[in-house]
Design a protein around this motif. Structure first.
Motif, PDB file in Angstrom:
ATOM      1  N   ASN A 267       0.835  -1.207   0.000  1.00  0.00           N
ATOM      2  CA  ASN A 267       0.000   0.000   0.000  1.00  0.00           C
ATOM      3  C   ASN A 267       0.870   1.257   0.000  1.00  0.00           C
ATOM      4  OD1 ASN A 267      -2.558   1.174  -0.113  1.00  0.00           O
ATOM      5  ND2 ASN A 267      -2.615   1.495   2.104  1.00  0.00           N
ATOM      6  N   PHE A 268       1.890   1.232  -0.847  1.00  0.00           N
ATOM      7  CA  PHE A 268       2.899   2.298  -0.885  1.00  0.00           C
ATOM      8  C   PHE A 268       2.378   3.500  -1.662  1.00  0.00           C
ATOM      9  CE2 PHE A 268       6.512   4.312  -3.124  1.00  0.00           C
ATOM     10  CZ  PHE A 268       7.297   4.677  -2.035  1.00  0.00           C
ATOM     11  N   LYS A 275      -0.213   5.954  -5.558  1.00  0.00           N
ATOM     12  CA  LYS A 275      -1.028   5.437  -4.450  1.00  0.00           C
ATOM     13  C   LYS A 275      -1.255   3.934  -4.570  1.00  0.00           C
ATOM     14  CE  LYS A 275      -3.580   9.748  -3.686  1.00  0.00           C
ATOM     15  NZ  LYS A 275      -4.905  10.408  -3.659  1.00  0.00           N
ATOM     16  N   GLY A 276      -1.280   3.294  -3.395  1.00  0.00           N
ATOM     17  CA  GLY A 276      -1.717   1.900  -3.292  1.00  0.00           C
ATOM     18  C   GLY A 276      -0.879   0.909  -4.065  1.00  0.00           C
ATOM     19  N   VAL A 277       0.447   1.104  -4.102  1.00  0.00           N
ATOM     20  CA  VAL A 277       1.306   0.185  -4.856  1.00  0.00           C
ATOM     21  C   VAL A 277       1.669  -1.015  -3.985  1.00  0.00           C
ATOM     22  CG1 VAL A 277       3.573  -0.102  -5.930  1.00  0.00           C
ATOM     23  CG2 VAL A 277       2.252   1.985  -6.328  1.00  0.00           C
ATOM     24  N   THR A 310       6.360   9.712   1.719  1.00  0.00           N
ATOM     25  CA  THR A 310       5.737   8.436   1.399  1.00  0.00           C
ATOM     26  C   THR A 310       4.819   7.967   2.523  1.00  0.00           C
ATOM     27  OG1 THR A 310       7.542   7.125   2.351  1.00  0.00           O
ATOM     28  CG2 THR A 310       7.734   7.751   0.030  1.00  0.00           C
ATOM     29  N   GLU A 311       3.926   7.065   2.161  1.00  0.00           N
ATOM     30  CA  GLU A 311       3.069   6.382   3.122  1.00  0.00           C
ATOM     31  C   GLU A 311       3.048   4.902   2.738  1.00  0.00           C
ATOM     32  OE1 GLU A 311      -0.744   8.199   3.256  1.00  0.00           O
ATOM     33  OE2 GLU A 311       0.018  10.151   3.926  1.00  0.00           O
ATOM     34  N   ARG A 472       0.036   3.469 -14.532  1.00  0.00           N
ATOM     35  CA  ARG A 472      -0.804   4.479 -15.165  1.00  0.00           C
ATOM     36  C   ARG A 472      -1.516   5.291 -14.085  1.00  0.00           C
ATOM     37  NH1 ARG A 472      -4.428   1.435 -17.753  1.00  0.00           N
ATOM     38  NH2 ARG A 472      -6.224   1.924 -16.425  1.00  0.00           N
ATOM     39  N   ASP A 473      -1.472   6.599 -14.196  1.00  0.00           N
ATOM     40  CA  ASP A 473      -2.164   7.497 -13.261  1.00  0.00           C
ATOM     41  C   ASP A 473      -1.791   7.224 -11.806  1.00  0.00           C
ATOM     42  OD1 ASP A 473      -3.488   8.675 -15.409  1.00  0.00           O
ATOM     43  OD2 ASP A 473      -5.162   7.256 -15.292  1.00  0.00           O
TER      44      ASP A 473
END
Length: 499
Positions: A267-268, A275-277, A310-311, A472-473
């Protein structure tokens, strides 16, 4: 048979700089309404020839003819007045002025002592409509994308009523495929006016798509001039480098163990855009993140290296980490080649000092640097990576782009990071240097390194990857664990959102 008078003729032009013969009796010509691609590795002489044609530097010998008349330019202004315009990679637009103001910059029409603003924007609007450019001429240049600015820079040159020759130096270096298509459409419209175009590029596929003829330079000499339809990427690679290497069949084939994950993202998020990697990258693999410009690839890399807020969670070698600065990231085991090497190299420092920059603390005892060991380590990597430099004390500023990139790579090899992040490592370097960099990447992973490789070129992604994630995005939209049978059309479909 009708003989067409060239708009530009270069006849046996030579140029010598201290220690190097930049050009040796180079000849070429450009016909009216022709795109003539000029290709060559860094240091081949392309830029020197363009500078001579555009009046930036004089030649030592040879002749330049415009429409059959010999010319001797002493400045770029003289070249412009004779109908020769050079559009360089570094754009010369003023960001706080409008499109119309930029197009006619330095020659604004007047009504008496007043600037004729109505005429400026009317003529700009007519020019843009003529070449299919739909932006409003009142728009500030700072609000345009890089691709749109590139187009305005070209229109600025085309707006000159006497233009005969347009020199384009790497116009697509920072553009996505869609933006390149738009630029090529503009070039096709310019061709119809009878202007001769010289197109410089490191991208062989693009040169083959846009050019009518192609001239290749190597080591300051012309190797060949031929119709583009008679050439392909393999033959061009041979003419450029003198090596018969099949670039398209050199993909890395390593098979790392699936369970040996060295870098995991949960959720990187980075800099509010990415977002949400969620990713797991394995020890000893080339993991490619592929995406178009603006997809978030570089933002993700900057976050991992402590350059962005980062989060989420980052696990490196099984331990949760959160690098808050590049210094912390380096200590943890990250290495980073940024998208723009200007932000990583110290151009005024010599080669050896740039190579050892990330290990100075390891070479120092009680604050005293071991200069002898520093030189030995730098020399080892100069030899290993075949960095072309007169000596270790040569300032990095004077090296070619490919060799500058090798210096950066040497810096991180000396540091031996757990994960090496390479953001567009082959951007702006010639085809031979690109092949060398990719070969080095494959050699690194065979020695146990892990590489996070970021690129916007689908063919490059397929050539180097063990696995590919498409971005993407600001999000990962697809991960390909198997590269066999994957093609660039599929990658581009996911990257552009048309899948």
């Amino acid at each position: 048979m009708v003989i067409v008078q060239p708009v530009l003729e270069v006849r046996e032009v030579s140029k010598h700089f201290p220690g190097v013969q930049a050009l040796k009796q180079v000849s070429m010509d450009v016909l009216p309404g022709e795109v003539h691609a000029l290709l060559g590795e860094n240091g081949a002489g392309k830029s020197t020839l363009m500078k001579i044609i555009s009046g930036l530097v004089p030649s030592d010998s040879g002749r330049i003819l415009i429409d059959g008349n010999e010319v001797h330019f002493h400045s770029p202004r003289e070249a412009l007045e004779a109908g020769v315009a050079l559009v360089q990679q570094e754009l010369s637009l003023v960001p706080y002025l409008s499109i119309g103001e930029n197009i006619f910059l330095g020659r604004w029409p007047r009504k008496g002592v007043q600037v004729d603003w109505e005429r400026i924007f009317s003529e700009a609007r007519d020019l843009m409509a003529r070449f299919g450019v739909k932006e409003d001429p009142d728009t500030l240049v700072e609000k345009l994308s890089v691709a749109e600015q590139q187009i305005i820079e070209i229109l600025k040159a085309v707006s000159r009523p006497n233009l005969r020759i347009l020199l384009l130096d790497e116009p697509t270096s920072a553009l996505s495929d869609e933006e390149v298509q738009r630029l090529f459409a503009l070039i096709q419209e310019i061709k119809k006016t009878g202007i001769g175009i010289v197109f410089i590029s490191h991208k062989l596929g693009e040169a083959l798509r846009i050019a009518d003829r192609i001239t290749v330079l190597r080591d300051g000499q012309k190797v060949i001039t031929a119709n583009a339809r008679e050439l392909d990427e393999r033959s061009l690679f041979y003419y450029l480098t003198g090596k018969k290497v099949d670039v398209l069949e050199s993909a890395h084939k390593a098979k790392p163990e699936e369970e040996n994950v060295i870098l995991r993202l949960e959720n990187f998020s980075s800099d509010t855009f990415v977002k949400g990697v969620n990713l797991g990258i394995r020890q000893g693999e080339v993991f490619v993140i592929f995406g178009l410009i603006g997809s978030g690839r570089s933002t993700l890399a900057r976050g991992l290296f402590g350059l962005s807020k980062t989060e989420g969670k980052i696990f490196l070698d099984g331990q949760e980490v959160r690098p808050r600065s590049p210094k912390e990231a380096i200590k943890l085991g990250f290495g980073y080649l940024p998208e723009d090497r200007r932000f990583a190299l110290v151009y005024e420092l010599p080669v050896f000092a740039n190579i050892t920059l990330a290990i100075l603390s390891l070479l120092s005892r009680r604050g005293i640097l071991d200069l002898r060991t520093e030189r030995e380590i730098a020399e080892e990597y100069v030899n290993t990576l075949q960095i072309k430099t007169p000596d270790l004390t040569r300032e990095v500023l004077y090296l070619s782009g490919g060799n500058q990139q090798k210096v950066l790579l040497a810096r991180w090899l000396a540091r031996k990071p757990k994960v090496l992040i390479m953001d567009e490592p082959t951007r702006g370097i010639d085809v031979g240097a690109k092949f060398e960099i990719r070969s080095m990447v494959r050699r690194l992973v065979s020695e146990g390194f892990t590489v996070l490789y970021i690129t916007s070129e689908p063919v490059e992604a397929l050539e180097v990857a063990d696995r590919i994630a498409v971005m993407r995005d600001g999000r990962i939209v697809k991960v390909f664990d198997e590269i066999e049978g994957l093609d660039k059309t599929t990658l581009l479909a996911f990257a552009s959102g048309v899948n």
